[in-house]
Design an enzyme around this catalytic site. Sequence first.
Site, PDB file in Angstrom:
ATOM      1  CE  LYS A  76      -0.851  -0.487   6.932  1.00  0.00           C
ATOM      2  NZ  LYS A  76      -2.039  -0.270   6.789  1.00  0.00           N
ATOM      3  CG  HIS A  98     -13.946   1.662   6.972  1.00  0.00           C
ATOM      4  ND1 HIS A  98     -13.448   0.652   6.855  1.00  0.00           N
ATOM      5  CD2 HIS A  98     -13.066   2.492   7.154  1.00  0.00           C
ATOM      6  CE1 HIS A  98     -12.695   0.942   7.295  1.00  0.00           C
ATOM      7  NE2 HIS A  98     -11.644   1.962   7.696  1.00  0.00           N
ATOM      8  CG  LEU A  99     -17.937   4.699  11.948  1.00  0.00           C
ATOM      9  CD1 LEU A  99     -18.149   4.146  13.301  1.00  0.00           C
ATOM     10  CD2 LEU A  99     -17.994   5.547  11.340  1.00  0.00           C
ATOM     11  NE  ARG A 131     -10.323  12.223   4.989  1.00  0.00           N
ATOM     12  CZ  ARG A 131     -10.129  10.885   4.027  1.00  0.00           C
ATOM     13  NH1 ARG A 131     -11.538  10.355   4.159  1.00  0.00           N
ATOM     14  NH2 ARG A 131      -8.978  10.261   4.601  1.00  0.00           N
ATOM     15  CD  GLU A 172      -9.036  -1.441   4.677  1.00  0.00           C
ATOM     16  OE1 GLU A 172      -8.496  -1.195   5.519  1.00  0.00           O
ATOM     17  OE2 GLU A 172      -9.411  -0.400   3.541  1.00  0.00           O
ATOM     18  CG  ASN A 217     -10.799  -0.686  19.036  1.00  0.00           C
ATOM     19  OD1 ASN A 217     -10.817  -1.763  19.797  1.00  0.00           O
ATOM     20  ND2 ASN A 217      -9.827  -0.508  17.740  1.00  0.00           N
ATOM     21  CG  ASN A 227      -6.482   7.696  11.067  1.00  0.00           C
ATOM     22  OD1 ASN A 227      -7.651   8.800  11.898  1.00  0.00           O
ATOM     23  ND2 ASN A 227      -6.107   7.697  11.613  1.00  0.00           N
ATOM     24  N   GLY A 228     -10.225   7.451   7.915  1.00  0.00           N
ATOM     25  CA  GLY A 228     -11.109   8.341   7.626  1.00  0.00           C
ATOM     26  C   GLY A 228     -12.879   7.591   7.262  1.00  0.00           C
ATOM     27  NE  ARG A 269      -6.587   5.021  21.144  1.00  0.00           N
ATOM     28  CZ  ARG A 269      -5.755   3.826  21.013  1.00  0.00           C
ATOM     29  NH1 ARG A 269      -5.396   3.006  21.554  1.00  0.00           N
ATOM     30  NH2 ARG A 269      -5.559   3.664  20.303  1.00  0.00           N
ATOM     31  NE  ARG A 312      -6.069   1.800   0.470  1.00  0.00           N
ATOM     32  CZ  ARG A 312      -6.434   2.191   1.181  1.00  0.00           C
ATOM     33  NH1 ARG A 312      -5.839   2.814   1.959  1.00  0.00           N
ATOM     34  NH2 ARG A 312      -7.275   3.325   1.104  1.00  0.00           N
ATOM     35  CG  ASN A 344      -1.468   0.890   1.327  1.00  0.00           C
ATOM     36  OD1 ASN A 344      -1.974   2.081   1.060  1.00  0.00           O
ATOM     37  ND2 ASN A 344      -2.673   1.231   2.409  1.00  0.00           N
ATOM     38  CG  HIS A 358     -13.095   3.219   3.819  1.00  0.00           C
ATOM     39  ND1 HIS A 358     -14.202   3.669   3.833  1.00  0.00           N
ATOM     40  CD2 HIS A 358     -11.874   3.471   3.818  1.00  0.00           C
ATOM     41  CE1 HIS A 358     -13.189   5.129   4.524  1.00  0.00           C
ATOM     42  NE2 HIS A 358     -11.950   4.338   4.326  1.00  0.00           N
ATOM     43  N   GLY A 395     -14.940   2.368  15.147  1.00  0.00           N
ATOM     44  CA  GLY A 395     -16.516   1.038  15.329  1.00  0.00           C
ATOM     45  C   GLY A 395     -15.257  -0.316  15.602  1.00  0.00           C
TER      46      GLY A 395
HETATM   47  P1  AMP Z   1      -7.720   3.332  12.049  1.00  0.00           P
HETATM   48  O1  AMP Z   1      -7.482   4.720  10.716  1.00  0.00           O
HETATM   49  O2  AMP Z   1      -9.199   2.195  10.920  1.00  0.00           O
HETATM   50  O3  AMP Z   1      -6.370   2.991  12.997  1.00  0.00           O
HETATM   51  O4  AMP Z   1      -8.766   4.159  12.871  1.00  0.00           O
HETATM   52  C1  AMP Z   1      -8.303   5.019  14.118  1.00  0.00           C
HETATM   53  C2  AMP Z   1      -8.873   5.298  14.678  1.00  0.00           C
HETATM   54  O5  AMP Z   1      -9.130   4.438  15.620  1.00  0.00           O
HETATM   55  C3  AMP Z   1      -8.712   6.913  15.475  1.00  0.00           C
HETATM   56  O6  AMP Z   1      -9.439   8.215  15.765  1.00  0.00           O
HETATM   57  C4  AMP Z   1      -8.458   6.349  16.688  1.00  0.00           C
HETATM   58  O7  AMP Z   1      -8.643   6.923  17.699  1.00  0.00           O
HETATM   59  C5  AMP Z   1      -9.592   5.222  17.188  1.00  0.00           C
HETATM   60  N1  AMP Z   1      -9.680   4.078  17.759  1.00  0.00           N
HETATM   61  C6  AMP Z   1      -8.349   3.043  18.644  1.00  0.00           C
HETATM   62  N2  AMP Z   1      -8.225   2.446  19.327  1.00  0.00           N
HETATM   63  C7  AMP Z   1      -9.739   3.434  20.021  1.00  0.00           C
HETATM   64  C8  AMP Z   1     -10.281   3.069  21.584  1.00  0.00           C
HETATM   65  N3  AMP Z   1      -9.719   2.076  22.138  1.00  0.00           N
HETATM   66  N4  AMP Z   1     -11.063   3.922  21.382  1.00  0.00           N
HETATM   67  C9  AMP Z   1     -11.770   4.682  20.433  1.00  0.00           C
HETATM   68  N5  AMP Z   1     -10.850   4.876  19.714  1.00  0.00           N
HETATM   69  C10 AMP Z   1     -10.033   4.438  19.053  1.00  0.00           C
END
Ligand code: AMP
Length: 394
Positions: free
Chosen positions: A14, A203-204, A236, A380, A330, A206-207, A280, A86, A7, A175, A328
Site C-alpha cells: 500500500k 479501533h475496530l 481472529r 494511520e 460506520n 478487520n483487526g 457490513r 509502517r 506499507n 495499532h 467503529g
Molecule cells: P477496516 O479494516 O478499518 O477497513 O475495516 C473493515 C471493516 O469495517 C469490515 O468489517 C467492514 O465490513 C466494516 N465496515 C466498513 N463500512 C461499514 C459500514 N458502513 N457498516 C458496517 N461495517 C462497515
Amino acid sequence: MQILVVNCGSSSLKFAVIDPAARTEVVSGLAQRLGGQDASITWKDASGRKHEDMIPGGDHAKAMREVYEGLKARGLAGSIAGIGHRVVHGGQLFSASVVIDEQVEKGIEACFALGPLHNPPNLLGIRICKELFPGLRQVAVFDTAFHQTMPRHAYLYPVPYEWYEKHAVRKYGFHGTSHRFVSARTVGMLNLRGDDHAVIVAHLGNGCSATAIRNGKSVDTTMGLTPLEGLVMGTRSGDVDPALVAFMAERLGKDAAAITDLLNKKSGLIGLSGVSNDMRSLLAECDKGNERAKLAVEVFCYRLAKQIAALAVPLGRLDALAFTGGIGENSVPVRAKVVEHLRVLGLVLDPARNAANGRDSNGRITTDASVAALVVPTNEELVIALDTAGLVTV
Ligand code: AMP
C-alpha cells in the site's frame, strides 16, 4: 514537501503520497496478489478516480518500481522529501518512530521472530526503497511503539518469568499509530486537558483492539504478544482459554501451529457466523434474519464492551470512549449495542446522533449528560507522514 508512505505486506504493497502541511493525500494506491499471475497495481488520485494495471508475476520490487515510475510520470518523484514505512513489530527496541540506518534495519530484523508475517516484508520494502530512492531519508513507524509506555504489571503475563527474560514474551500491543492519533483527536475535540485525561480508543477494523490512554500515554491494551489476543475480530478469535489449543490439537490430530492458524484465520466473526468476516455483510444477514450472523454480532459486541470496561481499571475514570476503524466509524448497530452494555460506566446513547455517525454533533453519539462516546475517523497514513516529515526535516 511531500512524503511517500509505504506499507509492505506479505503479498501487497500500500502506498500514499501525503502533503503533511496540508494534511491531504495527493495520490495513493495498492499493489496486490504480488507473486501471482494476477498481480495488479491500482492508483487512486485525489479526486478518487482509480486506474488499474496488471503486473503478472510482479513481486514487491517490481511493484515498488511501478510506484517509482508512476510518481515520475505524475511529476511527483522530485517533491518527495522522505519515505515513511509502517513496521508492525518494534519489540522492546523501539518506543518511537526513527530514521532508518543500518542499526535500525538490524533491530527490525531482530524482531522477525515476534512478527514473522509482517516484519520480513516491512524490511523488504525498506531495502527496495533504499535502492530506488538512494538520496531520500527513510523513517520506520512502529505499530507497537505507542504501547511501550505500559507499566510492567500491565504488559507481563503471569507465566514463568524466564519466558520474558529469555524469549521476550510479554504484551506489546498493536495499532499504535491509530490509537495515538485518535486519542489526540479526542482530547482536542472535547477540549480535555493534555496533562489530565482518561480515554479509551476502540479501533475496530478487520483487526480490532482497544487501548486505555492516560495523559497521552498507552497504559494498557487488548492485543498482546501477537495481534491474536483481545477482542473478537473478522477472522481472529481474540481471547480464548489457552488450554483450547492442546485440546483441539488432540481432537483434530493437528499440531499447535495448525490450531493457532485456525484461531487466526477461521475464527472470530467468520468462525461464529459461517457467513462472513465482514461486519457490513453480517449486519445485512442479520436484517434477513440469519441467526448465526446475529450470534456473531452479539458475541463481538458483548466481548468488546467487557474489555472496554476492563480498560477503565487502569484509567480510574473515563472521560471519553472513541470508536474508530471501518466498523467503529460506520457501524451504527454495533456502537449502539456496545454503548448499551456500558451503561455501568455512565454511557447513555443518543440514537439520532449515533445514526448520523456523530456527523452533526462533533463526533458525539451519547447524550450531553452522559460520559462522552465519539466517532473519530483514524488516519494511520497521516501519522506516518507527520512523523516522517518531523524526522527528515530536522
Ligand atoms: P477496516 O479494516 O478499518 O477497513 O475495516 C473493515 C471493516 O469495517 C469490515 O468489517 C467492514 O465490513 C466494516 N465496515 C466498513 N463500512 C461499514 C459500514 N458502513 N457498516 C458496517 N461495517 C462497515
